[in-house]
Design a protein around this motif. Sequence first.
Motif, PDB file in Angstrom:
ATOM      1  N   SER A 102       0.873  -1.218  -0.014  1.00 39.03           N
ATOM      2  CA  SER A 102       0.039  -0.105  -0.169  1.00 39.03           C
ATOM      3  C   SER A 102       0.764   1.220  -0.007  1.00 39.03           C
ATOM      4  O   SER A 102       0.400   2.326  -0.465  1.00 39.03           O
ATOM      5  CB  SER A 102      -0.795   0.027   0.973  1.00 39.03           C
ATOM      6  OG  SER A 102      -0.148   0.336   2.478  1.00 39.03           O
ATOM      7  N   TYR A 133      -7.677  -6.855  -1.790  1.00 36.46           N
ATOM      8  CA  TYR A 133      -8.433  -5.578  -1.740  1.00 36.46           C
ATOM      9  C   TYR A 133      -8.477  -4.857  -0.446  1.00 36.46           C
ATOM     10  O   TYR A 133      -8.358  -3.691  -0.420  1.00 36.46           O
ATOM     11  CB  TYR A 133      -9.499  -5.567  -2.727  1.00 36.46           C
ATOM     12  CG  TYR A 133     -10.344  -4.402  -2.816  1.00 36.46           C
ATOM     13  CD1 TYR A 133     -10.103  -3.546  -3.764  1.00 36.46           C
ATOM     14  CD2 TYR A 133     -11.325  -4.143  -2.052  1.00 36.46           C
ATOM     15  CE1 TYR A 133     -10.703  -2.270  -3.978  1.00 36.46           C
ATOM     16  CE2 TYR A 133     -12.066  -2.752  -2.034  1.00 36.46           C
ATOM     17  CZ  TYR A 133     -11.710  -2.050  -3.096  1.00 36.46           C
ATOM     18  OH  TYR A 133     -12.427  -0.700  -3.215  1.00 36.46           O
ATOM     19  N   GLN A 134      -9.273  -5.795   0.223  1.00 38.47           N
ATOM     20  CA  GLN A 134      -9.632  -5.121   1.498  1.00 38.47           C
ATOM     21  C   GLN A 134      -8.218  -4.864   2.747  1.00 38.47           C
ATOM     22  O   GLN A 134      -8.136  -4.065   3.050  1.00 38.47           O
ATOM     23  CB  GLN A 134     -10.424  -6.224   2.590  1.00 38.47           C
ATOM     24  CG  GLN A 134     -11.735  -6.305   2.008  1.00 38.47           C
ATOM     25  CD  GLN A 134     -12.501  -7.616   2.471  1.00 38.47           C
ATOM     26  OE1 GLN A 134     -11.982  -8.173   3.489  1.00 38.47           O
ATOM     27  NE2 GLN A 134     -13.744  -8.019   1.886  1.00 38.47           N
ATOM     28  N   THR A 137      -6.417  -1.753   0.559  1.00 40.32           N
ATOM     29  CA  THR A 137      -7.372  -0.548   0.652  1.00 40.32           C
ATOM     30  C   THR A 137      -7.370   0.093   2.076  1.00 40.32           C
ATOM     31  O   THR A 137      -7.930   1.297   2.280  1.00 40.32           O
ATOM     32  CB  THR A 137      -8.655  -0.595  -0.017  1.00 40.32           C
ATOM     33  OG1 THR A 137      -9.221  -1.745   0.580  1.00 40.32           O
ATOM     34  CG2 THR A 137      -8.465  -1.065  -1.444  1.00 40.32           C
ATOM     35  N   SER A 138      -7.086  -0.846   3.111  1.00 40.02           N
ATOM     36  CA  SER A 138      -7.452  -0.387   4.674  1.00 40.02           C
ATOM     37  C   SER A 138      -6.361   0.400   4.951  1.00 40.02           C
ATOM     38  O   SER A 138      -6.395   1.294   5.880  1.00 40.02           O
ATOM     39  CB  SER A 138      -7.518  -1.593   5.452  1.00 40.02           C
ATOM     40  OG  SER A 138      -6.082  -2.219   5.527  1.00 40.02           O
ATOM     41  N   LEU A 140      -4.718   2.536   2.437  1.00 39.37           N
ATOM     42  CA  LEU A 140      -4.673   3.741   1.554  1.00 39.37           C
ATOM     43  C   LEU A 140      -5.435   4.873   1.947  1.00 39.37           C
ATOM     44  O   LEU A 140      -6.638   4.652   2.634  1.00 39.37           O
ATOM     45  CB  LEU A 140      -5.152   3.181   0.264  1.00 39.37           C
ATOM     46  CG  LEU A 140      -4.279   2.485  -0.682  1.00 39.37           C
ATOM     47  CD1 LEU A 140      -5.010   1.874  -2.183  1.00 39.37           C
ATOM     48  CD2 LEU A 140      -2.977   3.007  -1.035  1.00 39.37           C
ATOM     49  N   LYS A 142      -8.320   7.575   1.449  1.00 39.79           N
ATOM     50  CA  LYS A 142      -9.736   7.626   0.853  1.00 39.79           C
ATOM     51  C   LYS A 142      -9.721   8.296  -0.567  1.00 39.79           C
ATOM     52  O   LYS A 142     -10.337   7.513  -1.435  1.00 39.79           O
ATOM     53  CB  LYS A 142     -10.509   8.024   1.900  1.00 39.79           C
ATOM     54  CG  LYS A 142     -11.047   7.119   2.924  1.00 39.79           C
ATOM     55  CD  LYS A 142     -12.283   7.809   3.828  1.00 39.79           C
ATOM     56  CE  LYS A 142     -12.337   6.879   4.943  1.00 39.79           C
ATOM     57  NZ  LYS A 142     -13.624   7.308   5.581  1.00 39.79           N
ATOM     58  N   LEU A 145      -8.764   5.857  -3.678  1.00 39.76           N
ATOM     59  CA  LEU A 145      -9.495   4.468  -3.635  1.00 39.76           C
ATOM     60  C   LEU A 145      -9.911   4.294  -5.057  1.00 39.76           C
ATOM     61  O   LEU A 145      -9.850   3.363  -5.839  1.00 39.76           O
ATOM     62  CB  LEU A 145     -10.480   4.115  -2.659  1.00 39.76           C
ATOM     63  CG  LEU A 145     -10.066   4.195  -1.144  1.00 39.76           C
ATOM     64  CD1 LEU A 145     -11.367   3.997  -0.228  1.00 39.76           C
ATOM     65  CD2 LEU A 145      -9.395   2.787  -0.803  1.00 39.76           C
ATOM     66  N   PHE A 148      -6.862   3.684  -7.363  1.00 41.76           N
ATOM     67  CA  PHE A 148      -6.707   2.380  -7.027  1.00 41.76           C
ATOM     68  C   PHE A 148      -7.599   1.400  -7.806  1.00 41.76           C
ATOM     69  O   PHE A 148      -6.932   0.386  -8.552  1.00 41.76           O
ATOM     70  CB  PHE A 148      -6.602   1.901  -5.529  1.00 41.76           C
ATOM     71  CG  PHE A 148      -6.579   0.551  -5.194  1.00 41.76           C
ATOM     72  CD1 PHE A 148      -5.178   0.070  -5.008  1.00 41.76           C
ATOM     73  CD2 PHE A 148      -7.520  -0.533  -5.202  1.00 41.76           C
ATOM     74  CE1 PHE A 148      -4.673  -1.401  -4.846  1.00 41.76           C
ATOM     75  CE2 PHE A 148      -7.176  -1.725  -5.178  1.00 41.76           C
ATOM     76  CZ  PHE A 148      -5.885  -2.262  -4.523  1.00 41.76           C
ATOM     77  N   GLU A 149      -8.500   1.385  -7.858  1.00 39.58           N
ATOM     78  CA  GLU A 149      -9.643   0.623  -8.787  1.00 39.58           C
ATOM     79  C   GLU A 149      -9.396   0.676 -10.098  1.00 39.58           C
ATOM     80  O   GLU A 149      -9.529  -0.284 -10.984  1.00 39.58           O
ATOM     81  CB  GLU A 149     -11.079   0.759  -8.194  1.00 39.58           C
ATOM     82  CG  GLU A 149     -11.328   0.355  -6.733  1.00 39.58           C
ATOM     83  CD  GLU A 149     -12.711   0.591  -6.331  1.00 39.58           C
ATOM     84  OE1 GLU A 149     -13.639   0.843  -7.219  1.00 39.58           O
ATOM     85  OE2 GLU A 149     -13.026   0.422  -5.123  1.00 39.58           O
TER      86      GLU A 149
END
Length: 390
Positions: A102, A133-134, A137-138, A140, A142, A145, A148-149
């Motif tokens: 991350s 993913y979880q 992203t926890s 990163l 906000k 996000l 990222f996707e």
Amino acid sequence: MKLSLQFGAGNIGRGFLGQLFYESGYHTLFIDVVPELVEQINRMKKYPIKIIGKTEHTIFVEDISALLLSEKEKVAEAVQKSDIIATAVGAKGVSAVAEVLSIGIAKRLEEKIIRPLNIIICENLPKPKNTFYQEITSHLPKHLLESFEKHVGLVEASIGRMVPVITEEDKKEHPLLVRVEEYCELPVDADAFKGDIPKIKGMKLCRPFSGYVHRKLYVHNLTHAVCAYLGSLRGYKFIWEAIEDNEVYTIAKNAGIESAKAISKLDGLPFPELEGYINDLLRRYSNKHLGDQIERVARDPIRKLSPGERFVGSAMYCLKAGIIPENISIGIAGAIFYNGDDESSQKLKQIKNLNGADGILKEICKVEETSPLFNLIMEAIRKLKDKNWL
């Protein structure tokens, strides 16, 4: 020179992915938690892979280096620069890897021109893409996000190559030597990549990937485990010994066929293709020279008996498809009575001694008495007792 990052420099990392990256023209930077291993890679700058089939030959993987996972800033910088990343660290290592990933991904997503990044996930997890993913992203911010996707592909892979435990004798020959079978195919989720799909030798683009995930877990992992647990009951040490036992062979094959019928019905993969896959697996299990030990395949039975895993997952998938998992249930019965030395096996034995086999079904497998699978497994236990295997 293209840069690949390989998180995990163990048997799969070195014995499979490292080879594919090297033969595809990448410099591979291994990231691991074992200082001695990292030091050896950096000092030797190459390692041998002994490929064992009908004949045996050795290749060398070169153009490599290594970092410790604890060197977070250096690893993050490498993530920022990398062309492709792969992970093979095991379930317990995912959180620590995701945290470091991350940091590098955040730096990458803050650049003016964002290059897509694909992470090939080679982990035996029920839902590896969701897990990564979880976890990533926890960590990163906000505001990153959405980016990222858009720019980071979490690509599930199916690892089929068998890599046995390295012996002390192997280490004496070369401290980084890995022994592997000839099979060298890497099925991946073709729809998960972002940007251009990298050209990697042996990589097979599959869609829809769900069927190949089930094929790996509910056919390969299942039949391998059936051979291991039933082979252990029969007193064997190696997988090849188990597969030479006609009764074990027949149960393992029929368990695979039960699963294959369900996968064909629910995922749409052609049954003849799956049947050929099963026959090839059983042929590969018979490779005496690989020396694949039952203890290696059977360890951690609690995880392998849990819901969604190779045993209960495949059995429930069969029931969903209207197929009775009779032979899979025999494999489950064998796993319940496994008596290994690892911590998970000893804990399983304690539960069985306290609460019986039905206690394991309820507590570990989450199979209640009202489920048809419960009765199938209890009947399978009776069959194994009738055979004097228990």
